[in-house]
Design a protein around this motif. Sequence first.
Motif, PDB file in Angstrom:
ATOM      1  N   MET A   1       0.785  -1.164  -0.041  1.00 30.73           N
ATOM      2  CA  MET A   1       0.000   0.035  -0.164  1.00 30.73           C
ATOM      3  C   MET A   1       0.999   1.068  -0.092  1.00 30.73           C
ATOM      4  N   THR A   2       0.563   2.109  -0.967  1.00 30.08           N
ATOM      5  CA  THR A   2       1.323   3.365  -0.975  1.00 30.08           C
ATOM      6  C   THR A   2       0.911   4.398   0.153  1.00 30.08           C
ATOM      7  N   GLU A   3       1.889   5.253   0.610  1.00 33.63           N
ATOM      8  CA  GLU A   3       1.177   6.407   1.381  1.00 33.63           C
ATOM      9  C   GLU A   3       2.151   7.522   1.146  1.00 33.63           C
ATOM     10  N   LYS A   4       1.596   8.635   1.426  1.00 38.73           N
ATOM     11  CA  LYS A   4       2.245  10.121   1.326  1.00 38.73           C
ATOM     12  C   LYS A   4       2.578  10.700   2.709  1.00 38.73           C
ATOM     13  N   ILE A   5       3.286  11.739   2.792  1.00 36.03           N
ATOM     14  CA  ILE A   5       3.523  12.452   4.064  1.00 36.03           C
ATOM     15  C   ILE A   5       2.290  13.514   3.772  1.00 36.03           C
ATOM     16  N   ALA A   6       1.399  13.448   4.942  1.00 40.96           N
ATOM     17  CA  ALA A   6       0.280  14.320   4.998  1.00 40.96           C
ATOM     18  C   ALA A   6       0.660  15.685   5.912  1.00 40.96           C
ATOM     19  N   PHE A   7       1.609  15.384   6.697  1.00 42.20           N
ATOM     20  CA  PHE A   7       2.342  16.545   7.333  1.00 42.20           C
ATOM     21  C   PHE A   7       3.600  16.153   7.907  1.00 42.20           C
ATOM     22  N   GLU A   8       4.517  17.331   7.670  1.00 42.55           N
ATOM     23  CA  GLU A   8       5.928  17.080   8.423  1.00 42.55           C
ATOM     24  C   GLU A   8       6.314  18.527   8.690  1.00 42.55           C
ATOM     25  N   ARG A   9       7.332  18.549   9.537  1.00 48.59           N
ATOM     26  CA  ARG A   9       7.963  19.844   9.793  1.00 48.59           C
ATOM     27  C   ARG A   9       8.362  20.860   8.728  1.00 48.59           C
ATOM     28  N   PRO A  10       7.762  21.818   8.550  1.00 53.64           N
ATOM     29  CA  PRO A  10       8.083  22.763   7.447  1.00 53.64           C
ATOM     30  C   PRO A  10       9.639  22.890   7.430  1.00 53.64           C
ATOM     31  N   LYS A  11      10.453  23.309   6.400  1.00 52.69           N
ATOM     32  CA  LYS A  11      11.827  23.182   6.041  1.00 52.69           C
ATOM     33  C   LYS A  11      12.331  24.325   6.607  1.00 52.69           C
ATOM     34  N   PRO A  12      11.781  25.528   6.788  1.00 52.86           N
ATOM     35  CA  PRO A  12      12.305  26.770   7.272  1.00 52.86           C
ATOM     36  C   PRO A  12      12.245  26.561   8.665  1.00 52.86           C
ATOM     37  N   LEU A  13      11.610  25.693   9.354  1.00 51.16           N
ATOM     38  CA  LEU A  13      11.807  25.647  11.133  1.00 51.16           C
ATOM     39  C   LEU A  13      12.740  24.683  11.284  1.00 51.16           C
ATOM     40  N   ALA A  14      13.694  25.182  12.311  1.00 55.22           N
ATOM     41  CA  ALA A  14      14.792  24.714  12.618  1.00 55.22           C
ATOM     42  C   ALA A  14      14.280  23.119  13.280  1.00 55.22           C
ATOM     43  N   ASP A  15      15.502  22.190  13.057  1.00 55.44           N
ATOM     44  CA  ASP A  15      14.944  20.738  13.792  1.00 55.44           C
ATOM     45  C   ASP A  15      15.757  20.702  15.200  1.00 55.44           C
ATOM     46  N   ARG A  16      14.922  21.599  16.079  1.00 56.41           N
ATOM     47  CA  ARG A  16      15.576  21.503  17.352  1.00 56.41           C
ATOM     48  C   ARG A  16      14.346  21.852  18.469  1.00 56.41           C
ATOM     49  N   ALA A  17      14.861  21.459  19.616  1.00 56.35           N
ATOM     50  CA  ALA A  17      13.441  21.698  20.677  1.00 56.35           C
ATOM     51  C   ALA A  17      13.783  23.192  20.892  1.00 56.35           C
ATOM     52  N   THR A  18      12.063  23.554  21.038  1.00 58.70           N
ATOM     53  CA  THR A  18      12.010  25.266  21.625  1.00 58.70           C
ATOM     54  C   THR A  18      12.317  25.146  23.010  1.00 58.70           C
TER      55      THR A  18
END
Lengths: 253, 91
Positions: free
Chosen positions: A1-18
């Motif tokens: 079964m195929t799947e797509k990403i419906a939601f992920e972190r937008p790229k301009p948002l840094a990948d770190r804890a706030t």
Amino acid sequence: MTEKIAFERPKPLADRATHYCPGCSHGIVHRLVAETLQDMDLVENTIAVSAIGCSVFLYNYIMVDTVEAPHGRAPAVATGVKRARPDRFVFTYQGDGDLASIGMAEIMHCANRGERVSVVFVNNTIYGMTGGQMAPTTLVGQKTTTCPSGRCRDSEGMPIRMAEIIASLGGTAYASRVAVDTIKHLNQAKKALRKAFEVQVNGLGFGFVEFLATCPTNWKMSSIDANKRIAEEMIPYFPLGDFKDVTTGKGVC
Amino acid sequence: MSRVVFLKERCKGCLLCTQVCPKGIIALSGEMNQQGYKIVEVAPGKMEQCTGCASCAMICPDTVITVYKTVKPGQPVKPGEPGEEVARVNG
């Protein structure tokens, strides 16, 4: 079964804890700003101006060039940035203690001059970073560390409705108030933010969006109760909607 | 099967996602992460109910949640959609 990403972190948002407290709305507004910049393909062309308050570390979380402004002076700094580099997209990100109190003069004149900048205004009715003091937007009866028995109308006045004030100024192209407490309101918020950014890109004038946000720590509530307070106490006093929109003619004299 | 994936180390346990899930399948797990927050999970065996609506991810202040939505057979991912390049086949 195929799947797509419906939601992920937008790229301009840094990948770190706030550094924000659990349930703080700043994280949601950061994500909306990052998503809108990405959708409009503005990331490489943006200069942000961050203010003083909990949002002071904006440059750690949204990966665009950022100028740190003195307390309340973000619209004045943004004016200078935009006039020096009119080809860039410029937005400020300010809280209610910053924009509606010490920065009142700067925001009023920036809007009145019709500077081609956008303002993201996060209203959580309290000074968050400094420990929960009364802000100009604190609701009547709300308890804070500087009004421990609740804000009193006779001595401290009524909360300031910023979106309506900004809408009444001549240079404003778009002024709106949105909330971030439900999925429906989040969708409306994203549309309003996009419009506030578009009026700058199209050179129409000043764009302003007020977000009704939570501060669970200083309201001394759980995240869930704080989220409910937006609908129960804030929206009745701070009505949602567009107050001025030159693209549709609403609120234009 | 649509599914959600939590980045456990970022979760602060604010529980906003538990309030907006239309299926009510997200709950406190009893597990704790390195930050010291009690984190959420999809209750065991309930992931099949996930519709991939992404409500939980939209309300999450810490962008902890990534949502994968099932593409029905005969309904290919449209060109230009955000999920296009990552559409893949599950074993």
